[in-house]
Design a protein around this motif. Structure first.
Motif, PDB file in Angstrom:
ATOM      1  N   VAL A 273      -1.797  -4.274  -2.736  1.00 30.44           N
ATOM      2  CA  VAL A 273      -1.493  -4.958  -3.997  1.00 30.44           C
ATOM      3  C   VAL A 273      -0.708  -6.232  -3.709  1.00 30.44           C
ATOM      4  O   VAL A 273       0.323  -6.200  -3.030  1.00 30.44           O
TER       5      VAL A 273
ATOM      6  N   LEU B  80      -1.688   2.956  -4.033  1.00 30.04           N
ATOM      7  CA  LEU B  80      -1.773   1.499  -4.073  1.00 30.04           C
ATOM      8  C   LEU B  80      -2.494   1.025  -2.815  1.00 30.04           C
ATOM      9  O   LEU B  80      -2.260   1.552  -1.733  1.00 30.04           O
ATOM     10  N   HIS B  81      -3.337   0.001  -2.975  1.00 30.27           N
ATOM     11  CA  HIS B  81      -4.084  -0.513  -1.830  1.00 30.27           C
ATOM     12  C   HIS B  81      -3.951  -2.032  -1.766  1.00 30.27           C
ATOM     13  O   HIS B  81      -4.566  -2.767  -2.547  1.00 30.27           O
TER      14      HIS B  81
ATOM     15  N   GLY C  50      -1.413   2.498 -11.286  1.00 33.30           N
ATOM     16  CA  GLY C  50      -0.552   2.058 -10.196  1.00 33.30           C
ATOM     17  C   GLY C  50       0.553   1.111 -10.628  1.00 33.30           C
ATOM     18  O   GLY C  50       1.289   0.602  -9.776  1.00 33.30           O
ATOM     19  N   LYS C  51       0.696   0.880 -11.926  1.00 28.66           N
ATOM     20  CA  LYS C  51       1.707  -0.059 -12.408  1.00 28.66           C
ATOM     21  C   LYS C  51       3.121   0.419 -12.074  1.00 28.66           C
ATOM     22  O   LYS C  51       3.899  -0.301 -11.439  1.00 28.66           O
TER      23      LYS C  51
ATOM     24  N   GLY D  88      -5.160   1.540  -8.324  1.00 30.77           N
ATOM     25  CA  GLY D  88      -4.321   1.042  -7.252  1.00 30.77           C
ATOM     26  C   GLY D  88      -4.769  -0.255  -6.619  1.00 30.77           C
ATOM     27  O   GLY D  88      -4.230  -0.661  -5.585  1.00 30.77           O
TER      28      GLY D  88
ATOM     29  N   ILE E 177      -4.664  -4.237 -12.827  1.00 34.92           N
ATOM     30  CA  ILE E 177      -4.728  -3.262 -11.748  1.00 34.92           C
ATOM     31  C   ILE E 177      -5.464  -2.024 -12.235  1.00 34.92           C
ATOM     32  O   ILE E 177      -5.312  -1.613 -13.390  1.00 34.92           O
TER      33      ILE E 177
ATOM     34  N   SER F  48       4.067   2.766 -10.061  1.00 31.81           N
ATOM     35  CA  SER F  48       4.249   2.932  -8.611  1.00 31.81           C
ATOM     36  C   SER F  48       4.608   1.609  -7.950  1.00 31.81           C
ATOM     37  O   SER F  48       5.478   1.543  -7.067  1.00 31.81           O
ATOM     38  N   THR F  49       3.963   0.528  -8.379  1.00 35.10           N
ATOM     39  CA  THR F  49       4.278  -0.793  -7.833  1.00 35.10           C
ATOM     40  C   THR F  49       5.714  -1.187  -8.156  1.00 35.10           C
ATOM     41  O   THR F  49       6.447  -1.684  -7.290  1.00 35.10           O
TER      42      THR F  49
ATOM     43  N   ALA G  85       6.777   2.180   0.501  1.00 38.27           N
ATOM     44  CA  ALA G  85       5.400   1.755   0.743  1.00 38.27           C
ATOM     45  C   ALA G  85       5.063   1.946   2.218  1.00 38.27           C
ATOM     46  O   ALA G  85       5.923   1.795   3.084  1.00 38.27           O
TER      47      ALA G  85
ATOM     48  N   SER H 181       0.857  -1.189   0.000  1.00 40.27           N
ATOM     49  CA  SER H 181       0.000   0.000   0.000  1.00 40.27           C
ATOM     50  C   SER H 181       0.888   1.232   0.000  1.00 40.27           C
ATOM     51  O   SER H 181       1.948   1.261   0.634  1.00 40.27           O
ATOM     52  N   ARG H 182       0.449   2.236  -0.729  1.00 44.24           N
ATOM     53  CA  ARG H 182       1.206   3.485  -0.803  1.00 44.24           C
ATOM     54  C   ARG H 182       0.238   4.653  -0.885  1.00 44.24           C
ATOM     55  O   ARG H 182      -0.753   4.616  -1.632  1.00 44.24           O
TER      56      ARG H 182
END
Length: 236
Positions: free
Chosen positions: A20, A17-18, A39-40, A203, A200, A42-43, A53, A8-9
């Motif tokens: 993931v 992101l939640h 959110g790709k 997020g 995704i 970011s992950t 994160a 999560s971020r």
């Protein structure tokens, strides 16, 4: 193998992101699919230790990227651009990277040949086209001959011949036993390349499975995506 667990971020008040969670396994191409802003990247940045994160963990073969002694020999990554200073030549950029991980100079010429830039090795990175920059970024990712590849929109800027080459390269890499994690918003490209697919949006992971499992009874991967994200307001 790549393991993303409950990542999560948050940026300010925005949830990026939640929780993931998914895996990318050795010998397979895992397609990470979603629209721009889903959110790709970011992950992937969390996975590579570039962003922090607020929850969960992201591991490469059971370790955090920042804990790897010679990271180029474990995981090669291609994010935005080539990563090279505009004033540096491709060969100089790669030699600097090779030296940072104790890799032999000869490896630089090998990867330049592999990605089709041997004839452009003396050109400054600032004069490269978008497609050439992507190839240079891929060359950097391959320097350490890593078992794991993490590629963000790798066909961006490539011409049709380059896209075909990239598709074959990714399939060959998986066939050699590498873990290949490929993010893209191009559903048709993933349908041609991926063994497994993670969808995704906003997020949140909406689907995770083999390509056949994710597509299911839908006619195409695009239909499957739209069904998974109905009512979310996704835009491509």
């Amino acid at each position: 193998m790549i393991t993303i667990e409950g990542v999560s971020r948050v940026r300010g008040r925005a949830r990026i992101l939640h929780e993931v969670s998914f895996e990318a396994r050795a010998g397979r191409v895992t397609g990470f699919l979603g629209p721009n802003g889903a959110g790709k990247t970011s992950t992937l940045r969390v996975l590579l230790g570039l962003d922090r994160a607020q929850g969960g963990r992201a591991l490469i073969d059971g370790r955090r990227y920042v804990d790897l002694d010679r990271p180029l020999t474990v995981a090669g990554a291609l994010l935005d651009g080539s990563g090279a200073h505009r004033a540096r030549t491709a060969r100089a950029h790669l030699r600097w990277m090779a030296a940072s991980n104790g890799l032999p100079k000869r490896r630089v010429d090998e990867v330049l040949e592999l990605v089709g830039l041997a004839g452009e090795a003396g050109k400054r990175a600032g004069r490269y086209s978008l497609g050439m920059s992507r190839r240079l970024g891929l060359a950097a990712a391959l320097l350490g001959d890593p078992p794991v590849l993490i590629l963000d929109e790798p066909v961006n800027g490539l011409d049709p011949a380059g896209i075909r080459w990239m598709r074959a390269f990714l399939r060959d890499s998986a066939a050699e036993g590498r873990t290949v994690l490929l993010s893209s918003h191009l559903m048709g490209e993933l349908a041609e390349t991926a063994d497994d697919v993670v969808i995704i949006d906003h997020g949140v992971v909406k689907a995770d499975g083999t390509l056949a499992e994710v597509v299911g009874s839908h006619a195409t991967l695009e239909d499957a995506f739209l069904a998974r994200t109905a009512g979310e307001g996704a835009s491509w």
